[in-house]
Design an enzyme around this catalytic site. Structure first.
Site, PDB file in Angstrom:
ATOM      1  N   GLY A 198       0.804  -1.211   0.000  1.00 39.28           N
ATOM      2  CA  GLY A 198       0.000   0.000   0.000  1.00 39.28           C
ATOM      3  C   GLY A 198       0.839   1.264   0.000  1.00 39.28           C
ATOM      4  O   GLY A 198       2.064   1.226  -0.169  1.00 39.28           O
ATOM      5  N   GLN A 199       0.162   2.382   0.197  1.00 33.96           N
ATOM      6  CA  GLN A 199       0.829   3.691   0.120  1.00 33.96           C
ATOM      7  C   GLN A 199       1.968   3.803   1.137  1.00 33.96           C
ATOM      8  O   GLN A 199       3.067   4.223   0.799  1.00 33.96           O
ATOM      9  CB  GLN A 199      -0.200   4.814   0.367  1.00 33.96           C
ATOM     10  CG  GLN A 199       0.371   6.194   0.126  1.00 33.96           C
ATOM     11  CD  GLN A 199      -0.509   7.305   0.653  1.00 33.96           C
ATOM     12  OE1 GLN A 199      -1.436   7.087   1.439  1.00 33.96           O
ATOM     13  NE2 GLN A 199      -0.223   8.525   0.237  1.00 33.96           N
ATOM     14  N   ASP A 227       1.322  -9.225   1.933  1.00 38.72           N
ATOM     15  CA  ASP A 227       0.116  -8.496   1.565  1.00 38.72           C
ATOM     16  C   ASP A 227      -0.842  -9.549   0.991  1.00 38.72           C
ATOM     17  O   ASP A 227      -0.453 -10.697   0.752  1.00 38.72           O
ATOM     18  CB  ASP A 227       0.459  -7.430   0.506  1.00 38.72           C
ATOM     19  CG  ASP A 227      -0.586  -6.313   0.403  1.00 38.72           C
ATOM     20  OD1 ASP A 227      -0.284  -5.171   0.816  1.00 38.72           O
ATOM     21  OD2 ASP A 227      -1.695  -6.584  -0.101  1.00 38.72           O
ATOM     22  N   ILE A 228      -2.072  -9.115   0.739  1.00 40.01           N
ATOM     23  CA  ILE A 228      -3.051 -10.020   0.138  1.00 40.01           C
ATOM     24  C   ILE A 228      -2.860 -10.088  -1.386  1.00 40.01           C
ATOM     25  O   ILE A 228      -3.406 -10.950  -2.071  1.00 40.01           O
ATOM     26  CB  ILE A 228      -4.484  -9.550   0.514  1.00 40.01           C
ATOM     27  CG1 ILE A 228      -5.535 -10.626   0.299  1.00 40.01           C
ATOM     28  CG2 ILE A 228      -4.870  -8.274  -0.183  1.00 40.01           C
ATOM     29  CD1 ILE A 228      -5.517 -11.695   1.324  1.00 40.01           C
ATOM     30  N   ASP A 252      -2.644 -13.709   4.113  1.00 37.43           N
ATOM     31  CA  ASP A 252      -3.864 -13.004   4.496  1.00 37.43           C
ATOM     32  C   ASP A 252      -3.812 -12.718   5.997  1.00 37.43           C
ATOM     33  O   ASP A 252      -3.821 -13.646   6.809  1.00 37.43           O
ATOM     34  CB  ASP A 252      -5.082 -13.880   4.150  1.00 37.43           C
ATOM     35  CG  ASP A 252      -6.388 -13.174   4.458  1.00 37.43           C
ATOM     36  OD1 ASP A 252      -6.364 -12.082   5.059  1.00 37.43           O
ATOM     37  OD2 ASP A 252      -7.448 -13.727   4.087  1.00 37.43           O
ATOM     38  N   TYR A 292     -14.359   3.279   9.639  1.00 39.22           N
ATOM     39  CA  TYR A 292     -12.894   3.292   9.747  1.00 39.22           C
ATOM     40  C   TYR A 292     -12.460   3.935  11.075  1.00 39.22           C
ATOM     41  O   TYR A 292     -11.651   3.369  11.816  1.00 39.22           O
ATOM     42  CB  TYR A 292     -12.350   4.081   8.559  1.00 39.22           C
ATOM     43  CG  TYR A 292     -10.865   4.350   8.566  1.00 39.22           C
ATOM     44  CD1 TYR A 292      -9.937   3.345   8.311  1.00 39.22           C
ATOM     45  CD2 TYR A 292     -10.379   5.641   8.794  1.00 39.22           C
ATOM     46  CE1 TYR A 292      -8.577   3.614   8.285  1.00 39.22           C
ATOM     47  CE2 TYR A 292      -9.025   5.916   8.761  1.00 39.22           C
ATOM     48  CZ  TYR A 292      -8.124   4.901   8.501  1.00 39.22           C
ATOM     49  OH  TYR A 292      -6.777   5.168   8.476  1.00 39.22           O
ATOM     50  N   LYS A 323     -10.496   2.330  14.213  1.00 44.88           N
ATOM     51  CA  LYS A 323      -9.200   2.828  14.683  1.00 44.88           C
ATOM     52  C   LYS A 323      -9.259   3.178  16.174  1.00 44.88           C
ATOM     53  O   LYS A 323      -8.327   2.902  16.920  1.00 44.88           O
ATOM     54  CB  LYS A 323      -8.751   4.043  13.868  1.00 44.88           C
ATOM     55  CG  LYS A 323      -8.330   3.711  12.444  1.00 44.88           C
ATOM     56  CD  LYS A 323      -7.072   2.841  12.409  1.00 44.88           C
ATOM     57  CE  LYS A 323      -6.596   2.526  11.014  1.00 44.88           C
ATOM     58  NZ  LYS A 323      -5.481   1.599  10.952  1.00 44.88           N
TER      59      LYS A 323
HETATM   60  N1  LIG Z   1      -2.557   6.756   3.901  1.00 43.60           N
HETATM   61  C1  LIG Z   1      -3.031   7.594   4.829  1.00 43.60           C
HETATM   62  O1  LIG Z   1      -3.282   8.765   4.552  1.00 43.60           O
HETATM   63  C2  LIG Z   1      -3.223   7.082   6.235  1.00 43.60           C
HETATM   64  C3  LIG Z   1      -3.575   7.973   7.246  1.00 43.60           C
HETATM   65  C4  LIG Z   1      -3.786   7.499   8.539  1.00 43.60           C
HETATM   66  C5  LIG Z   1      -3.602   6.160   8.827  1.00 43.60           C
HETATM   67  N2  LIG Z   1      -3.255   5.294   7.831  1.00 43.60           N
HETATM   68  C6  LIG Z   1      -3.116   3.882   8.151  1.00 43.60           C
HETATM   69  O2  LIG Z   1      -1.897   3.363   7.668  1.00 43.60           O
HETATM   70  C7  LIG Z   1      -2.077   2.005   7.235  1.00 43.60           C
HETATM   71  C8  LIG Z   1      -1.599   1.865   5.814  1.00 43.60           C
HETATM   72  O3  LIG Z   1      -2.303   2.787   5.015  1.00 43.60           O
HETATM   73  P1  LIG Z   1      -2.081   2.853   3.437  1.00 43.60           P
HETATM   74  O4  LIG Z   1      -2.458   4.214   3.013  1.00 43.60           O
HETATM   75  O5  LIG Z   1      -0.765   2.301   3.098  1.00 43.60           O
HETATM   76  O6  LIG Z   1      -3.242   1.876   2.977  1.00 43.60           O
HETATM   77  P2  LIG Z   1      -3.385   1.135   1.564  1.00 43.60           P
HETATM   78  O7  LIG Z   1      -4.824   0.884   1.354  1.00 43.60           O
HETATM   79  O8  LIG Z   1      -2.629   1.882   0.515  1.00 43.60           O
HETATM   80  O9  LIG Z   1      -2.617  -0.240   1.837  1.00 43.60           O
HETATM   81  C9  LIG Z   1      -3.162  -1.264   2.634  1.00 43.60           C
HETATM   82  C10 LIG Z   1      -2.580  -2.569   2.148  1.00 43.60           C
HETATM   83  O10 LIG Z   1      -3.146  -3.633   2.934  1.00 43.60           O
HETATM   84  C11 LIG Z   1      -3.350  -4.741   2.077  1.00 43.60           C
HETATM   85  N3  LIG Z   1      -4.340  -5.665   2.627  1.00 43.60           N
HETATM   86  C12 LIG Z   1      -5.687  -5.571   2.598  1.00 43.60           C
HETATM   87  N4  LIG Z   1      -6.253  -6.645   3.160  1.00 43.60           N
HETATM   88  C13 LIG Z   1      -5.241  -7.458   3.565  1.00 43.60           C
HETATM   89  C14 LIG Z   1      -5.196  -8.717   4.197  1.00 43.60           C
HETATM   90  N5  LIG Z   1      -6.316  -9.361   4.536  1.00 43.60           N
HETATM   91  N6  LIG Z   1      -3.988  -9.277   4.438  1.00 43.60           N
HETATM   92  C15 LIG Z   1      -2.845  -8.638   4.068  1.00 43.60           C
HETATM   93  N7  LIG Z   1      -2.835  -7.432   3.468  1.00 43.60           N
HETATM   94  C16 LIG Z   1      -4.019  -6.850   3.211  1.00 43.60           C
HETATM   95  C17 LIG Z   1      -3.826  -4.104   0.773  1.00 43.60           C
HETATM   96  O11 LIG Z   1      -3.697  -5.003  -0.317  1.00 43.60           O
HETATM   97  C18 LIG Z   1      -2.925  -2.877   0.679  1.00 43.60           C
HETATM   98  O12 LIG Z   1      -1.765  -3.142  -0.068  1.00 43.60           O
HETATM   99  C19 LIG Z   1      -3.554   1.695   7.446  1.00 43.60           C
HETATM  100  O13 LIG Z   1      -3.731   1.043   8.678  1.00 43.60           O
HETATM  101  C20 LIG Z   1      -4.194   3.051   7.489  1.00 43.60           C
HETATM  102  O14 LIG Z   1      -5.367   3.037   8.258  1.00 43.60           O
HETATM  103  C21 LIG Z   1      -3.056   5.732   6.538  1.00 43.60           C
END
Ligand SMILES: NC(=O)c1ccc[n+]([C@@H]2O[C@H](COP(=O)([O-])OP(=O)(O)OC[C@H]3O[C@@H](n4cnc5c(N)ncnc54)[C@H](O)[C@@H]3O)[C@@H](O)[C@H]2O)c1
Length: 310
Positions: free
Chosen positions: A11-12, A34-35, A49, A139, A143
């Site tokens: 992810g990001q 990751d999934i 998973d 969400y 959290k």
């Molecule tokens: N990006 C933001 O602006 C932001 C802000 C606050 C908090 N967060 C938190 O940071 C964390 C990461 O955020 P992000 O932006 O990288 O999210 P994202 O959605 O870009 O990445 C999440 C990743 O989790 C993977 N995933 C989903 N289900 C799964 C599973 N069952 N098993 C394994 N992997 C799985 C997805 O494939 C994805 O690659 C999250 O917990 C999010 O709540 C992000």
């Protein structure tokens, strides 16, 4: 020395955290999972998973992992499309990791929370660490519950779970996964392809944001901090800068005055309106020397140069 696993590595945040950690030498081994079928990196990647406790436990045991960065989640805006699925992934994957920590299989965990734990009744400016929390999204509810469970496990079972309440994260190469601040990433890609951008948040909507390099730096700093110094057992407020869609548009127009943007607020506006404008992060500054390196202008310039736009 640590053997590290990033869960949700594609992810990001995970994609940049894996890059940053792979450039360090203060741990033994880095694993990504990751999934998704494949990783975008050439690092040690496996499909696991996070909702399967048995699969996660086997992977962690087989690879003698002792430090987990648990990032898998469904984010705020996407989460509203299916609130129960969001609750299920966000809570039950966390419970799996917490259980492994309680059993002593993993020693240290990072788990991110979000400013989405706040709602309409806390102060909007300099929102304090211990302000009211009445989240309005599935969400945010997940959290807030997660934060309380982290605290519970730390206090009751002596685990070492560390957490940051992130503002919206700005990055350039991985699109964000369905959050309320995604406009701040998308707009640069429209700018690059010379397309008009329609923002789903109104022009003056001001939210706390952080540049990805600062976010990663914060995670690493918190995880390397002395446990004795950490007064917050749930999740640390973290602040960098605040901005509105209009502020980015103005910066982009300075580079290309033909760039066009308009505003068509949708359901994400209600979510954004419930979040703080600015955050008080005194505890993070005092406990583990948090200090943001990227203000608004530096963030914009960094993204533009990474995308070869300046
Ligand atoms: N990006 C933001 O602006 C932001 C802000 C606050 C908090 N967060 C938190 O940071 C964390 C990461 O955020 P992000 O932006 O990288 O999210 P994202 O959605 O870009 O990445 C999440 C990743 O989790 C993977 N995933 C989903 N289900 C799964 C599973 N069952 N098993 C394994 N992997 C799985 C997805 O494939 C994805 O690659 C999250 O917990 C999010 O709540 C992000």
């Amino acid at each position: 020395m640590s053997r590290i696993l990033i869960v949700g590595s594609e992810g990001q945040i995970g994609s940049q955290l894996s890059k940053a950690l792979s450039n360090r030498d203060d741990f033994d081994c880095l694993f990504l999972c990751d999934i998704k079928e494949k990783s975008r990196t050439d690092l040690n990647y496996f499909k696991v998973d996070a909702l399967s406790y048995d699969d996660l436990k086997k992977f962690i045991n087989d690879n003698k992992i002792n430090e987990v960065y648990h990032l898998a989640a469904i984010l705020s805006a996407k989460g509203e499309k299916d609130p129960m699925r969001t609750w299920n992934l966000n809570m039950n994957s966390l419970f799996n990791v917490l259980k492994l920590a309680k059993e002593g299989i993993i020693e240290k965990v990072f788990w991110p929370s979000s400013i989405a734990v706040f709602g309409n009744n806390n102060p909007k400016n300099d929102t304090p660490q211990f302000s009211d929390k009445e989240p309005i999204t599935s969400y945010g509810i997940s959290k807030l519950a997660g934060e309380n469970w982290c605290k519970y496990y730390n206090k009751t079972y002596g685990t070492d779970i560390r957490s940051i309440r992130f503002p919206g994260v700005m990055s350039y190469d991985t699109l964000s996964g369905g959050g309320t601040t995604d406009y701040a990433v998308e707009i640069f890609h429209s700018f690059k392809s010379k397309k008009k951008y329609t923002s789903f948040l109104d022009r003056e909507t001001t939210l706390p944001m952080i540049y990805i390099d600062d976010a990663i730096d914060g995670i690493i700093k918190l995880m390397r901090a002395s446990k004795k110094k950490l007064r917050i057992q749930s999740s640390y407020n973290l602040s960098s800068f605040s901005m509105s869609p209009k502020m980015i548009v103005e910066e982009l127009k300075k580079i290309d005055n033909k760039f066009q943007a308009d505003y068509a607020p949708d359901y994400r506006q209600t979510i954004a309106d419930s979040w703080p404008n600015t955050i008080d992060d005194t505890y993070a500054r005092e406990d583990w020397d948090w200090n943001s390196k990227y203000d608004f202008k530096k963030t914009i310039n960094h993204i533009l140069s990474k995308l070869a736009l300046i």
